[in-house]
Design an enzyme around this catalytic site. Structure first.
Site, PDB file in Angstrom:
ATOM      1  N   GLU A 298       9.987  -6.370  -3.738  1.00  0.00           N
ATOM      2  CA  GLU A 298      10.656  -5.508  -2.765  1.00  0.00           C
ATOM      3  C   GLU A 298      12.109  -5.288  -3.176  1.00  0.00           C
ATOM      4  O   GLU A 298      12.724  -6.152  -3.803  1.00  0.00           O
ATOM      5  CB  GLU A 298      10.560  -6.124  -1.374  1.00  0.00           C
TER       6      GLU A 298
ATOM      7  N   ASN B  68       3.153 -15.800  -9.162  1.00  0.00           N
ATOM      8  CA  ASN B  68       4.052 -16.086  -8.048  1.00  0.00           C
ATOM      9  C   ASN B  68       4.424 -17.563  -7.997  1.00  0.00           C
ATOM     10  O   ASN B  68       5.562 -17.917  -7.692  1.00  0.00           O
ATOM     11  CB  ASN B  68       3.429 -15.632  -6.725  1.00  0.00           C
TER      12      ASN B  68
ATOM     13  N   LYS C  54      -2.428 -13.568 -10.364  1.00  0.00           N
ATOM     14  CA  LYS C  54      -1.439 -13.196  -9.355  1.00  0.00           C
ATOM     15  C   LYS C  54      -0.873 -14.435  -8.663  1.00  0.00           C
ATOM     16  O   LYS C  54       0.345 -14.585  -8.511  1.00  0.00           O
ATOM     17  CB  LYS C  54      -2.091 -12.240  -8.340  1.00  0.00           C
TER      18      LYS C  54
ATOM     19  N   GLU D 246      -0.964  -6.496  -7.278  1.00  0.00           N
ATOM     20  CA  GLU D 246       0.291  -5.756  -7.404  1.00  0.00           C
ATOM     21  C   GLU D 246       1.428  -6.739  -7.680  1.00  0.00           C
ATOM     22  O   GLU D 246       1.559  -7.744  -7.013  1.00  0.00           O
ATOM     23  CB  GLU D 246       0.552  -4.982  -6.109  1.00  0.00           C
TER      24      GLU D 246
ATOM     25  N   ARG E  69      10.165 -11.360   6.328  1.00  0.00           N
ATOM     26  CA  ARG E  69       9.036 -12.291   6.298  1.00  0.00           C
ATOM     27  C   ARG E  69       9.401 -13.544   5.488  1.00  0.00           C
ATOM     28  O   ARG E  69       9.817 -13.452   4.351  1.00  0.00           O
ATOM     29  CB  ARG E  69       7.801 -11.594   5.720  1.00  0.00           C
TER      30      ARG E  69
ATOM     31  N   GLY F 206       0.810  -1.223   0.000  1.00  0.00           N
ATOM     32  CA  GLY F 206       0.000   0.000   0.000  1.00  0.00           C
ATOM     33  C   GLY F 206       0.839   1.266   0.000  1.00  0.00           C
ATOM     34  O   GLY F 206       0.582   2.189  -0.793  1.00  0.00           O
TER      35      GLY F 206
ATOM     36  N   CYS G 226       5.223 -13.485  -0.093  1.00  0.00           N
ATOM     37  CA  CYS G 226       4.261 -13.936  -1.109  1.00  0.00           C
ATOM     38  C   CYS G 226       4.384 -15.387  -1.538  1.00  0.00           C
ATOM     39  O   CYS G 226       3.388 -16.101  -1.597  1.00  0.00           O
ATOM     40  CB  CYS G 226       4.395 -13.063  -2.353  1.00  0.00           C
TER      41      CYS G 226
ATOM     42  N   LEU H  61       7.081 -18.181 -10.669  1.00  0.00           N
ATOM     43  CA  LEU H  61       8.383 -17.626 -10.281  1.00  0.00           C
ATOM     44  C   LEU H  61       9.049 -18.515  -9.224  1.00  0.00           C
ATOM     45  O   LEU H  61      10.239 -18.835  -9.315  1.00  0.00           O
ATOM     46  CB  LEU H  61       8.215 -16.202  -9.738  1.00  0.00           C
TER      47      LEU H  61
END
Ligand code: UDX
Ligand code: UDX
Ligand code: ADP
EC number: 1.1.1.22
Length: 480
Positions: A161, A220, A216, A157, A342, A13, A272, A223
């Site tokens: 990071e 992921n 989404k 999104e 995380r 966000g 994620c 990947l």
């Protein structure tokens, strides 16, 4: 003036809204959160997350058309478009425990939106959620709407990071899913108009709601699967004398495969990959597709295998015992250029070494001692709750010291383990480090960043994921 409100001032966000504010001066953007300390940090010089380039963007817009606030209800009430980017932890109890997403925070946000709204709104799913969440949210909103009309969109999104700002400035694609009704299409167009202020139109893809939600999870999963594939190969390279970097390079030269995201590592981490795959597995099981679920589970299994293989390699190399030996851990974040821990592989590696009674001295340029201690005492899946609702850590781990310097951390150590690929670890004075370590001195490079030959010349015994083994390591017990 269009008003946007984003619920959840986290890693997604915060940067996303800052970039929307920068690129769309005519839009007023409010980012709201229930965490008072997080909002205070967003309003200070010390932002709550470390992300290259973020500072500059926030400074340009904050107080002009970008605001951070804890007054959630006021800003939601005033907004035309409400993004929801709250936590979606993995359930730890009840139906689907260990796999399904816990939508508690999402549901409470949706009920609040219905409660405080006085005008029609577009509600945008930003956090990754299981397929068909939009439908559930739509039900909550319409059954509590008091005549107000809500249109739900899914706009996942894809930023990573460490490169968030760059990814937001020049996204590979923006994906917007919505209903196939005239109202749904109008809402899609309204959100498209926001992104079109800086993203070329041909990169803005529109789909139905479920395709957007599933894309989404699929992206992921693909990947993560690539990393598990290359990591599985790294084990075979070590067994055969091949070199994973040479293999990855050769494989990636095939234009159908491509060169990116093929670095062998101690394992993938981040908020994620594992969570989204577990989610995907759960959805497959719920839809009667156990074979498909089984297929994706393997990606996580190999990731866990890679982390425990690394720990076993360390212990086996050092005469099968690390009890009371000082081990330096360089890097704790899940990747470079972030302070985020995380699901970092460092947690499992450190816990594994602590299980063998090692003493750890940890250095990471961006992670605090408090965070490291919390991570090493927290239960699986507990990390993904709003900060102030996270369970209290039972106690600190006594065998763990956190150091603010790589040289301090490696002093008198028996070995050093590189767990994050921070650039500064490439240019350390390894001769100085070697001189101050116990002998034999070992380097276990979980990210393939050191110059193996140079380190061997200095005198180190070096293990680097997927590379031909040092004779010393070959003589030690086999590592499964
Ligand atoms: C990921 C996706 O890339 C992004 O599109 C999505 O929006 C969120 O999840 P992120 O978790 O921030 O982003 O980082 P990413 O760069 O994907 O790295 C994830 C993990 O994979 C890290 O632990 C990283 O070190 C590891 N990794 C990545 C490898 O081990 N090898 C690689 O070649 C690439
Ligand atoms: C393959 C490799 O592509 C080639 O590099 C290697 O030298 C030999 O093996 P080939 O078997 O001739 O070549 O054909 P390829 O185009 O790779 O297709 C293999 C199979 O995969 C076919 O049955 C094809 O229909 C299928 N396929 C391919 C799909 O189902 N989906 C795709 O997206 C691509
Ligand atoms: P992400 O990486 O997806 O951005 P984060 O955990 O960094 O996830 O951010 C999620 C944010 O959402 C946290 O700052 C949390 O305090 C906030 N949040 C969770 N539930 C609510 C809620 N009901 N209202 C407002 N903010 C919330």
């Amino acid at each position: 003036m269009v008003k946007i409100c984003c619920i959840g001032a986290g890693y997604v966000g915060g940067p996303t809204m800052a970039v929307i504010a920068l690129k769309c001066p005519s839009i007023e953007v409010a980012v709201v959160d229930i965490s008072v300390s997080r909002i205070a940090a967003w309003n200070s010089d010390q932002l709550p997350i470390y992300e290259p380039g973020l500072d500059g963007v926030v400074k340009q817009c904050r107080g002009k058309n970008l605001f951070f606030s804890t007054d959630v209800e006021k800003h939601v009430c005033e907004a035309d478009i409400v993004f929801v980017s709250v936590n979606t932890p993995t359930k730890t109890r009840g139906l689907g425990a260990g796999k399904a997403a816990d939508l508690t925070y999402w549901e409470s946000a949706a009920r609040m939106i219905a409660d405080v709204s006085k005008s029609d709104k577009i509600v945008v799913e930003k956090s990754t959620v299981p397929v068909k969440t939009a439908e559930a949210i739509e039900k909550i909103l319409t059954h509590n709407s008091k005549g107000i009309k809500f249109q739900i969109l899914s706009n996942p999104e894809f930023l990573a990071e460490g490169t968030a700002i760059q990814d937001l400035f020049e996204p590979d694609r923006v994906l917007i899913g919505g209903r196939d009704t005239p109202e749904g299409q109008k809402a899609i167009q309204a959100l498209k108009d926001v992104y079109a202020q800086w993203v070329p139109e041909d990169r803005i893809l529109t789909t139905n709601l479920w395709s957007a939600e599933l894309s989404k999870l699929a992206a992921n999963a693909f990947l993560a699967q690539r990393i598990s594939s290359v990591n599985a190969m790294s084990a075979l390279c070590e067994a055969t004398g091949a070199n994973i970097q040479q293999v990855s390079y050769a494989v990636g030269k095939d234009s159908r495969i491509g060169p990116k995201f093929l670095n062998a590592s101690v394992g993938f981490g981040g908020s994620c990959f594992q969570k989204d795959i577990l989610n995907l597995v759960y959805i497959c099981e719920c839809n009667g597709l156990p074979d498909v679920a089984e297929y994706w589970k393997q990606v996580i299994k190999i990731n866990d295998y890679q982390k425990s293989r690394f720990v076993n390699r360390v212990v086996a190399s050092m005469f099968n015992t690390v009890a009371n030996k000082k081990i330096a851990i360089l890097g704790f974040a899940f990747k470079k250029d972030t302070g985020d821990t995380r699901e970092t592989p460092a947690i499992d590696v450190c816990k594994g070494l602590l299980g063998d009674k090692a003493r750890l001295s940890i250095y990471d340029p961006q992670v605090t001692e408090d965070q490291i201690q919390r991570d090493l005492t927290m239960n699986k899946f507990d990390w993904d709750h709003p900060i102030h609702l996270q369970p209290m850590s039972p106690s600190t781990v006594k065998q763990v010291r956190v150091s603010w310097d790589a040289y301090e951390s490696t002093k008198d150590a028996h070995c050093l383990c590189i767990l994050t690929e921070w650039d500064e670890f490439k240019t350390l004075d390894y001769q100085r480090i070697y001189d101050n370590m116990q002998k034999p001195a070992f380097v276990f490079d979980g990210r393939n960043i050191v110059d193996v030959d140079k380190l061997r010349e200095i005198g180190f015994i070096v293990y680097s994921i997927g590379k031909p083994l040092d004779p010393w390591l070959k003589d030690m017990p086999a590592v499964a």
